[in-house]
Design a protein around this motif. Structure first.
Motif, PDB file in Angstrom:
ATOM      1  N   ASN A   6       1.400  -1.200  -0.205  1.00  0.00           N
ATOM      2  CA  ASN A   6      -0.029   0.092   0.200  1.00  0.00           C
ATOM      3  C   ASN A   6       0.976   0.996   0.431  1.00  0.00           C
ATOM      4  O   ASN A   6       1.332   1.467   0.870  1.00  0.00           O
ATOM      5  N   PRO A   7       1.168   2.183  -1.451  1.00  0.00           N
ATOM      6  CA  PRO A   7       1.573   2.985  -1.318  1.00  0.00           C
ATOM      7  C   PRO A   7       2.037   3.776   0.105  1.00  0.00           C
ATOM      8  O   PRO A   7       2.330   4.753   0.173  1.00  0.00           O
TER       9      PRO A   7
ATOM     10  N   GLN B 214       6.798  13.926 -11.748  1.00  0.00           N
ATOM     11  CA  GLN B 214       6.038  14.882 -10.891  1.00  0.00           C
ATOM     12  C   GLN B 214       7.154  15.047  -9.848  1.00  0.00           C
ATOM     13  O   GLN B 214       7.473  14.362  -9.123  1.00  0.00           O
ATOM     14  N   PHE B 215       7.103  16.732 -10.082  1.00  0.00           N
ATOM     15  CA  PHE B 215       8.525  17.177  -8.930  1.00  0.00           C
ATOM     16  C   PHE B 215       7.139  18.070  -7.510  1.00  0.00           C
ATOM     17  O   PHE B 215       5.771  18.337  -8.307  1.00  0.00           O
ATOM     18  N   LEU B 216       8.237  17.614  -6.956  1.00  0.00           N
ATOM     19  CA  LEU B 216       7.310  17.809  -5.351  1.00  0.00           C
ATOM     20  C   LEU B 216       7.218  19.373  -4.864  1.00  0.00           C
ATOM     21  O   LEU B 216       8.222  19.979  -5.378  1.00  0.00           O
ATOM     22  N   GLY B 217       5.964  20.112  -5.249  1.00  0.00           N
ATOM     23  CA  GLY B 217       5.835  21.769  -5.261  1.00  0.00           C
ATOM     24  C   GLY B 217       5.296  21.903  -3.426  1.00  0.00           C
ATOM     25  O   GLY B 217       4.098  21.396  -4.119  1.00  0.00           O
TER      26      GLY B 217
ATOM     27  N   LEU C  84       1.043  17.008   1.199  1.00  0.00           N
ATOM     28  CA  LEU C  84       1.675  16.916   0.012  1.00  0.00           C
ATOM     29  C   LEU C  84       2.825  16.208  -0.202  1.00  0.00           C
ATOM     30  O   LEU C  84       2.751  15.561  -1.331  1.00  0.00           O
ATOM     31  N   LYS C  85       3.531  16.245   1.106  1.00  0.00           N
ATOM     32  CA  LYS C  85       4.696  15.127   0.968  1.00  0.00           C
ATOM     33  C   LYS C  85       4.534  13.868   0.688  1.00  0.00           C
ATOM     34  O   LYS C  85       5.213  12.453  -0.682  1.00  0.00           O
TER      35      LYS C  85
ATOM     36  N   ALA D 202       4.187   8.676  -2.115  1.00  0.00           N
ATOM     37  CA  ALA D 202       2.786   7.869  -2.372  1.00  0.00           C
ATOM     38  C   ALA D 202       2.942   7.670  -3.629  1.00  0.00           C
ATOM     39  O   ALA D 202       3.377   6.178  -4.310  1.00  0.00           O
ATOM     40  N   ALA D 203       2.772   8.120  -4.677  1.00  0.00           N
ATOM     41  CA  ALA D 203       2.754   8.124  -6.475  1.00  0.00           C
ATOM     42  C   ALA D 203       4.328   7.522  -6.474  1.00  0.00           C
ATOM     43  O   ALA D 203       4.022   6.816  -7.291  1.00  0.00           O
ATOM     44  N   LEU D 204       5.324   8.010  -5.856  1.00  0.00           N
ATOM     45  CA  LEU D 204       6.303   7.903  -6.577  1.00  0.00           C
ATOM     46  C   LEU D 204       6.837   5.729  -6.103  1.00  0.00           C
ATOM     47  O   LEU D 204       7.532   5.175  -6.964  1.00  0.00           O
TER      48      LEU D 204
END
Length: 397
Positions: A270-271, A301-304, A317-318, A323-325
């Motif tokens: 489970n990411p 997909q970069f963290l903003g 958000l982080k 989780a997506a990565l």
């Protein structure tokens, strides 16, 4: 420019005779030379490559040079980014001309591969050398005397810079998991890993080794630190006694590996749940160098993070980004066996055991040194997750 270093020699052996030939070749050409004596005789760094006085010219391989930087208290990476020719030699010569820094080498010795005139490591003068052929012989004795009923057999070995890693497995020590999408059993051989260094890079270490039969994946699982290390010190009789005690403790707890496999298989991949644990996220992306950056680039997909957002919002958000990565890893790094799990329309319940095997399958495509590193880091992560099973089960609910 940075100091030039020689390539670290590394080899993988599937047969005992290949390993034994490597042992004979490598350990026969080693000698130890007092570092302070060499420098007091006038040896200096020359041409960003050599240490010597004109009559004697020695090179370093990467591990030998890292060991020297450690003794000098100077960062290896700081020297390796210097651009001007001769600057690395100048910096090093300045360091070894300073009395307090030079004093750090009073009790240190270079380990030299005489066949290539290359410094491959450093040890203290009190370091008790334990030759790899003795090490191999002692392992055989311990397996015969203390674990005869398991019928351990040689599995594979690695030689890195005279550092020897030997793995043994037993068909009588078999972890069995029920295949989650059928009735077949997923079998894993349980075994032991033994590691010895002749160049001061580590103590003798004993660990657990898992070999998953369905895909020939390997994973090194650490044991308790208090019982898995034997330092190169004391007389030979003392060393043998300590090694025997260490072996007995590690072998006694070998059954715990089967429970670890079941714990990992019980936790669904489970990411989002994994992303809740920052330690796990860091450990996952540390297994394969640059994996996080590679996934960010590929999937754009970069963290903003919002400048005026609350800390709680930034953490959320982080976690979503991580989780997506994490979810991309099986498709990006998985091989044929991982794909059979994560890309099959019939598999919707991949476990953390399946996820970790993405890395061990990937490790088989790497040369010996990165393969060992990946297998070691994956095993450490597996142990952490299994030890904290309840927490991860709660996160998947």
């Amino acid at each position: 420019m940075p100091l030039h270093t020689e390539t670290v020699e590394a080899a993988h052996f599937n047969q005992l005779d290949g390993m034994e030939n490597w042992i004979e070749t490598t350990q026969g050409g080693l000698k130890r030379l007092p570092a302070r004596g060499l420098l007091d005789a006038g040896a200096r760094f020359l041409d960003d490559e050599y240490l010597g006085d004109g009559d004697i010219l020695l090179r370093f391989n990467e591990r030998g040079f890292r060991a020297l930087c450690n003794r000098l208290g100077y960062r290896y990476d700081a020297l390796m980014v210097l651009g001007s020719p001769g600057l690395a030699s100048q910096v090093l010569n300045d360091l070894i001309s300073q009395r307090d820094i030079l004093a750090r080498l009073d009790n240190e010795q270079f380990v030299i591969d005489q066949t290539r005139e290359t410094i491959i490591g450093m040890v203290s003068a009190s370091y008790v050398g334990y030759a790899n052929d003795q090490f191999h012989e002692e392992i055989g004795r311990l397996l015969d005397q203390l674990a005869a009923g398991d019928e351990f057999t040689f599995h594979e070995a690695f030689g890195v810079n005279t550092e020897l890693t030997i793995r043994y497995t037993s068909e009588k020590r078999l972890g069995r998991l029920k295949n989650r999408h059928g009735e077949a059993e997923d079998k894993t051989l349980l075994g032991l890993e033994f590691k010895n260094s002749m160049v001061g890079t580590s103590s003798v270490r004993l660990s657990y080794f898992l070999h998953r039969l369905i895909c020939s994946n390997g994973m090194m699982v650490p044991t308790a630190a208090a019982t898995s290390r034997v330092f190169h010190s004391g007389d030979q009789d003392s060393f043998h006694r300590r090694l025997g005690h260490c072996f007995g403790e590690v072998h006694r707890k070998l059954d715990s590996l089967d429970q670890m496999l079941h714990d990992l298989a019980d936790i669904e991949f489970n990411p989002a749940g994994l992303a809740m644990d920052g330690k796990v996220v860091d450990a996952v992306f540390d297994i394969i160098p640059c994996s996080k950056l590679n996934l960010c680039v590929k999937h754009k997909q970069f963290l903003g993070l919002p400048k005026n957002g609350s800390e709680a919002e930034k953490r959320r958000l982080k976690r979503e980004h991580d989780a997506a990565l994490l979810g991309y890893i099986p498709d990006h790094y998985g091989g044929i066996h991982a794909n059979a799990v994560f890309q099959s329309p019939y598999r919707r319940n991949a476990s953390l055991f399946d996820f970790l095997n993405v890395f061990t399958e990937y490790a088989k495509t790497r040369p010996p040194m990165p393969r060992l590193e990946i297998q070691t880091k994956t095993g450490a992560l597996a142990k952490y997750i299994a030890d904290n099973k309840r927490k991860f089960l709660e996160k998947q609910e």
